[in-house]
Design a protein around this motif. Structure first.
Motif, PDB file in Angstrom:
ATOM      1  N   SER A   1     -10.685  -4.415  10.375  1.00 19.18           N
ATOM      2  CA  SER A   1     -12.436  -5.046   9.766  1.00 19.18           C
ATOM      3  C   SER A   1     -12.379  -3.705   9.044  1.00 19.18           C
ATOM      4  O   SER A   1     -13.040  -4.579   8.076  1.00 19.18           O
ATOM      5  CB  SER A   1     -13.829  -4.802  10.987  1.00 19.18           C
ATOM      6  OG  SER A   1     -13.035  -3.880  11.458  1.00 19.18           O
ATOM      7  N   CYS A   2     -11.275  -3.057   8.664  1.00 22.42           N
ATOM      8  CA  CYS A   2     -11.503  -2.219   7.376  1.00 22.42           C
ATOM      9  C   CYS A   2     -10.570  -1.947   6.905  1.00 22.42           C
ATOM     10  O   CYS A   2      -9.730  -0.607   5.894  1.00 22.42           O
ATOM     11  CB  CYS A   2     -11.724  -0.604   8.341  1.00 22.42           C
ATOM     12  SG  CYS A   2     -10.992  -0.282   8.864  1.00 22.42           S
ATOM     13  N   THR A   3      -9.699  -3.106   6.553  1.00 22.43           N
ATOM     14  CA  THR A   3      -8.241  -2.742   5.878  1.00 22.43           C
ATOM     15  C   THR A   3      -8.189  -2.469   4.695  1.00 22.43           C
ATOM     16  O   THR A   3      -7.323  -1.981   3.975  1.00 22.43           O
ATOM     17  CB  THR A   3      -7.172  -4.080   6.031  1.00 22.43           C
ATOM     18  OG1 THR A   3      -8.013  -5.528   5.518  1.00 22.43           O
ATOM     19  CG2 THR A   3      -7.042  -4.343   7.741  1.00 22.43           C
ATOM     20  N   ARG A   4      -9.416  -2.900   4.257  1.00 20.24           N
ATOM     21  CA  ARG A   4      -9.684  -2.746   2.819  1.00 20.24           C
ATOM     22  C   ARG A   4     -10.021  -1.115   1.749  1.00 20.24           C
ATOM     23  O   ARG A   4      -9.686  -0.268   0.833  1.00 20.24           O
ATOM     24  CB  ARG A   4     -10.903  -3.401   1.846  1.00 20.24           C
ATOM     25  CG  ARG A   4     -12.061  -3.128   2.898  1.00 20.24           C
ATOM     26  CD  ARG A   4     -13.860  -3.798   2.270  1.00 20.24           C
ATOM     27  NE  ARG A   4     -14.696  -3.014   2.895  1.00 20.24           N
ATOM     28  CZ  ARG A   4     -15.196  -2.307   2.920  1.00 20.24           C
ATOM     29  NH1 ARG A   4     -14.422  -1.077   1.898  1.00 20.24           N
ATOM     30  NH2 ARG A   4     -16.214  -1.676   3.564  1.00 20.24           N
ATOM     31  N   ARG A   5      -9.729  -0.338   3.109  1.00 21.64           N
ATOM     32  CA  ARG A   5     -10.283   1.459   3.155  1.00 21.64           C
ATOM     33  C   ARG A   5      -8.881   2.425   3.155  1.00 21.64           C
ATOM     34  O   ARG A   5      -9.206   3.173   3.264  1.00 21.64           O
ATOM     35  CB  ARG A   5     -10.899   1.290   4.399  1.00 21.64           C
ATOM     36  CG  ARG A   5     -12.554   1.061   3.171  1.00 21.64           C
ATOM     37  CD  ARG A   5     -13.921   1.956   4.121  1.00 21.64           C
ATOM     38  NE  ARG A   5     -14.088   1.642   5.478  1.00 21.64           N
ATOM     39  CZ  ARG A   5     -14.016   2.659   6.357  1.00 21.64           C
ATOM     40  NH1 ARG A   5     -14.040   3.669   6.153  1.00 21.64           N
ATOM     41  NH2 ARG A   5     -14.449   2.165   8.149  1.00 21.64           N
ATOM     42  N   TRP A   6      -8.133   1.514   3.759  1.00 20.24           N
ATOM     43  CA  TRP A   6      -6.120   1.673   3.470  1.00 20.24           C
ATOM     44  C   TRP A   6      -5.997   2.621   2.970  1.00 20.24           C
ATOM     45  O   TRP A   6      -5.625   1.934   2.083  1.00 20.24           O
ATOM     46  CB  TRP A   6      -5.295   0.614   4.610  1.00 20.24           C
ATOM     47  CG  TRP A   6      -5.675   0.193   6.419  1.00 20.24           C
ATOM     48  CD1 TRP A   6      -6.729   0.689   6.747  1.00 20.24           C
ATOM     49  CD2 TRP A   6      -5.108  -1.072   7.307  1.00 20.24           C
ATOM     50  NE1 TRP A   6      -6.638  -0.234   7.881  1.00 20.24           N
ATOM     51  CE2 TRP A   6      -6.238  -1.127   8.457  1.00 20.24           C
ATOM     52  CE3 TRP A   6      -3.825  -1.159   6.847  1.00 20.24           C
ATOM     53  CZ2 TRP A   6      -5.508  -1.824   9.012  1.00 20.24           C
ATOM     54  CZ3 TRP A   6      -3.534  -1.635   7.929  1.00 20.24           C
ATOM     55  CH2 TRP A   6      -4.166  -2.567   9.422  1.00 20.24           C
ATOM     56  N   ARG A   7      -5.515   3.520   3.010  1.00 19.75           N
ATOM     57  CA  ARG A   7      -5.106   4.686   2.214  1.00 19.75           C
ATOM     58  C   ARG A   7      -3.683   4.861   2.825  1.00 19.75           C
ATOM     59  O   ARG A   7      -2.815   5.042   2.101  1.00 19.75           O
ATOM     60  CB  ARG A   7      -5.769   5.720   2.688  1.00 19.75           C
ATOM     61  CG  ARG A   7      -4.993   6.525   1.137  1.00 19.75           C
ATOM     62  CD  ARG A   7      -5.432   8.146   0.940  1.00 19.75           C
ATOM     63  NE  ARG A   7      -6.087   8.965   2.213  1.00 19.75           N
ATOM     64  CZ  ARG A   7      -7.006  10.159   2.300  1.00 19.75           C
ATOM     65  NH1 ARG A   7      -7.253  10.098   1.260  1.00 19.75           N
ATOM     66  NH2 ARG A   7      -7.182  10.010   3.031  1.00 19.75           N
ATOM     67  N   SER A   8      -3.029   5.152   4.225  1.00 19.41           N
ATOM     68  CA  SER A   8      -1.625   5.062   4.624  1.00 19.41           C
ATOM     69  C   SER A   8      -2.015   4.569   6.329  1.00 19.41           C
ATOM     70  O   SER A   8      -2.907   4.494   6.474  1.00 19.41           O
ATOM     71  CB  SER A   8      -1.394   6.840   4.573  1.00 19.41           C
ATOM     72  OG  SER A   8      -2.226   7.099   5.427  1.00 19.41           O
ATOM     73  N   LEU A   9      -0.547   3.655   5.749  1.00 21.29           N
ATOM     74  CA  LEU A   9      -0.896   3.068   7.299  1.00 21.29           C
ATOM     75  C   LEU A   9       0.668   3.913   8.041  1.00 21.29           C
ATOM     76  O   LEU A   9       1.712   3.777   7.435  1.00 21.29           O
ATOM     77  CB  LEU A   9      -0.427   2.472   7.304  1.00 21.29           C
ATOM     78  CG  LEU A   9      -0.139   0.745   8.465  1.00 21.29           C
ATOM     79  CD1 LEU A   9      -1.418   0.925   9.703  1.00 21.29           C
ATOM     80  CD2 LEU A   9      -0.142  -0.544   8.459  1.00 21.29           C
ATOM     81  N   THR A  10       0.567   4.209   9.102  1.00 25.24           N
ATOM     82  CA  THR A  10       2.263   5.091   9.865  1.00 25.24           C
ATOM     83  C   THR A  10       2.233   3.746  11.165  1.00 25.24           C
ATOM     84  O   THR A  10       0.894   4.477  12.222  1.00 25.24           O
ATOM     85  CB  THR A  10       1.855   6.601   9.974  1.00 25.24           C
ATOM     86  OG1 THR A  10       1.710   7.137   9.330  1.00 25.24           O
ATOM     87  CG2 THR A  10       3.077   6.682  10.578  1.00 25.24           C
ATOM     88  N   ILE A  11       3.095   3.305  11.412  1.00 22.26           N
ATOM     89  CA  ILE A  11       3.371   3.009  12.398  1.00 22.26           C
ATOM     90  C   ILE A  11       4.353   3.290  13.045  1.00 22.26           C
ATOM     91  O   ILE A  11       6.114   3.359  12.804  1.00 22.26           O
ATOM     92  CB  ILE A  11       3.584   1.180  12.137  1.00 22.26           C
ATOM     93  CG1 ILE A  11       2.556   0.784  11.536  1.00 22.26           C
ATOM     94  CG2 ILE A  11       3.316   0.869  13.805  1.00 22.26           C
ATOM     95  CD1 ILE A  11       2.538  -0.777  11.408  1.00 22.26           C
ATOM     96  N   ARG A  12       4.734   3.779  14.102  1.00 21.67           N
ATOM     97  CA  ARG A  12       5.430   3.853  15.155  1.00 21.67           C
ATOM     98  C   ARG A  12       5.257   3.896  16.823  1.00 21.67           C
ATOM     99  O   ARG A  12       4.371   3.366  17.422  1.00 21.67           O
ATOM    100  CB  ARG A  12       5.330   5.928  15.726  1.00 21.67           C
ATOM    101  CG  ARG A  12       6.806   6.178  16.255  1.00 21.67           C
ATOM    102  CD  ARG A  12       7.060   7.214  16.014  1.00 21.67           C
ATOM    103  NE  ARG A  12       8.408   7.615  15.642  1.00 21.67           N
ATOM    104  CZ  ARG A  12       8.428   8.657  17.430  1.00 21.67           C
ATOM    105  NH1 ARG A  12       7.498   9.239  17.794  1.00 21.67           N
ATOM    106  NH2 ARG A  12       9.767   9.347  17.641  1.00 21.67           N
ATOM    107  N   ALA A  13       5.482   2.543  16.430  1.00 17.52           N
ATOM    108  CA  ALA A  13       5.663   1.731  18.201  1.00 17.52           C
ATOM    109  C   ALA A  13       7.121   0.480  18.450  1.00 17.52           C
ATOM    110  O   ALA A  13       7.927   0.169  17.978  1.00 17.52           O
ATOM    111  CB  ALA A  13       4.640   0.491  17.274  1.00 17.52           C
ATOM    112  N   GLY A  14       6.995   0.230  19.341  1.00 19.81           N
ATOM    113  CA  GLY A  14       8.201  -0.872  19.479  1.00 19.81           C
ATOM    114  C   GLY A  14       8.953  -2.227  19.131  1.00 19.81           C
ATOM    115  O   GLY A  14       7.842  -2.174  18.139  1.00 19.81           O
TER     116      GLY A  14
END
Length: 146
Positions: free
Chosen positions: A107-120
């Motif tokens: 719901s707040c993607t417009r505020r994402w500054r960084s995204l780190t995904i460590r997943a399967g």
């Protein structure tokens, strides 16, 4: 009369910056502890608690992982105000297209500054779908598999 500790005489902005350094998580394995550390610091004194609760920047690091409940993530989103968010998704995920655990942050993607995904590997489709999201503040996006 008790003397006031020097740290409690610092300007709020300086103390908040110190807390940022104290809460910084240098590696993936420590990200889930961010919320726990903040809770521990908030117990030091009423002033520390007030500063932590009223500093949106201290709530802008959000970890979506098994140790963080959905309500805990939602609380971080709410308390972060309009501050840019640093999101970490650290989770084994085996659902077909079920990304419901990401609901509080979508719901707040417009505020994402960084995204780190460590997943399967199953989360790969979600990563591909990010291209359809409005991400005007995103400066960094990292992905690795568990």
């Amino acid at each position: 009369m008790r003397a006031v500790a020097a740290i409690n005489r610092l300007p709020v902005e300086v103390f908040t910056r110190i807390l940022h350094f104290a809460l910084s998580m240098p590696c993936y394995s420590q990200w889930h502890q961010y919320g726990i550390q903040k809770q521990l610091y908030a117990r030091v004194s009423r002033w520390w608690r007030d500063v932590i609760l009223n500093s949106p920047s201290l709530w802008a690091t959000i970890c979506v992982c098994p140790r963080w409940t959905s309500s805990f993530v939602e609380m971080h989103v709410a308390r972060s105000g309009e501050h840019p968010l640093d999101i970490a998704v650290l989770q084994r995920w085996h659902g077909d297209n079920d990304v419901s655990f990401l609901g509080p942050i979508l719901s707040c993607t417009r505020r994402w500054r960084s995204l780190t995904i460590r997943a399967g590997a199953a989360l790969t489709q979600f990563i591909r779908d990010l291209s359809g999201l409005y991400l005007p503040c995103l400066k960094s996006c990292k992905h690795s598999q568990l």
